[in-house]
Design a protein around this motif. Structure first.
Motif, short mmCIF file in Angstrom:
data_model
loop_
_atom_site.label_atom_id
_atom_site.label_comp_id
_atom_site.label_asym_id
_atom_site.label_seq_id
_atom_site.Cartn_x
_atom_site.Cartn_y
_atom_site.Cartn_z
N VAL A 111 -16.53 3.55 -32.62
CA VAL A 111 -15.08 3.51 -32.52
C VAL A 111 -14.64 4.35 -31.32
N ALA A 112 -13.91 3.72 -30.39
CA ALA A 112 -13.34 4.46 -29.26
C ALA A 112 -12.09 5.17 -29.77
N ILE A 113 -12.08 6.49 -29.70
CA ILE A 113 -10.90 7.23 -30.16
C ILE A 113 -10.08 7.76 -28.97
N ALA A 114 -10.63 7.62 -27.77
CA ALA A 114 -9.95 7.91 -26.51
C ALA A 114 -10.81 7.30 -25.41
N GLU A 115 -10.34 7.35 -24.18
CA GLU A 115 -11.09 6.72 -23.08
C GLU A 115 -12.50 7.28 -22.96
N HIS A 116 -12.65 8.58 -23.13
CA HIS A 116 -13.95 9.24 -22.98
C HIS A 116 -14.35 9.97 -24.26
N ARG A 117 -14.02 9.39 -25.42
CA ARG A 117 -14.36 10.02 -26.71
C ARG A 117 -14.65 8.90 -27.71
N THR A 118 -15.79 9.02 -28.36
CA THR A 118 -16.27 7.99 -29.28
C THR A 118 -16.67 8.63 -30.61
#
Length: 159
Positions: A111-118
């Motif tokens: 799940v992508a929770i931000a552009e550079h955070r998974t």
């Protein structure tokens, strides 16, 4: 820094985990599915011998960790589903048990929770509660945490 939260529900055969990593989803998924990247982080960052790694629907894998204590620990499994950048469903078996057949079914959802955070949401189900409890007692969480830290070291330095 990569982070792991593990939940072991009472009276259950399940182990639940949430990995949070500061890296784009595509790069995280690639680290799970590309043999050369997988070999760097999965066995706590220890050297790994890859006998085979065919990460696709119906594929299988067999690896051996070369641990710091000089021992070799073998693991194997089959991929049931590899849905790019979304989900991996596979089996997992530690081959160091006195008998075969203590297999876990594992689902990892990315799940992508931000552009550079998974986040990776994992749900592992053992054949029995006794098998699940044995896995937990073996130090599974510590080894998993070390693997997550090795994954973070591999991916987070690029951001």
């Amino acid at each position: 820094m990569a982070h792991l939260k593990v939940t072991v529900p009472e009276n259950s055969q399940n182990i639940l985990g949430i990995v949070t990593i500061n890296a784009p989803l595509e790069k995280v998924f690639e680290a799970y599915t590309k043999e050369d990247l997988f070999a760097i982080w999965w066995c706590r960052g220890n050297p790994m011998k890859v006998y085979y790694f065919d990460c696709k629907d119906g594929g299988s894998w067999h690896v051996a960790e070369q641990s710091e204590d000089g021992n070799e620990y073998e693991f194997t499994g089959c991929f049931h589903e590899v849905a790019k950048n979304r989900r991996i469903v596979q089996t997992f078996e530690f081959l160091g048990m006195p008998e075969r057949g203590h297999v876990m079914l594992e689902k990892a959802e990315f799940v992508a929770i931000a552009e550079h955070r998974t986040e990776i949401h994992t749900h592992s189900t053992a054949m029995s509660q006794e098998d699940r409890d044995g896995m937990v007692a073996s130090g599974m969480e510590s080894g998993w945490r070390q693997s997550v830290e090795a994954l973070g070291k591999l991916l987070e330095s690029d951001n």
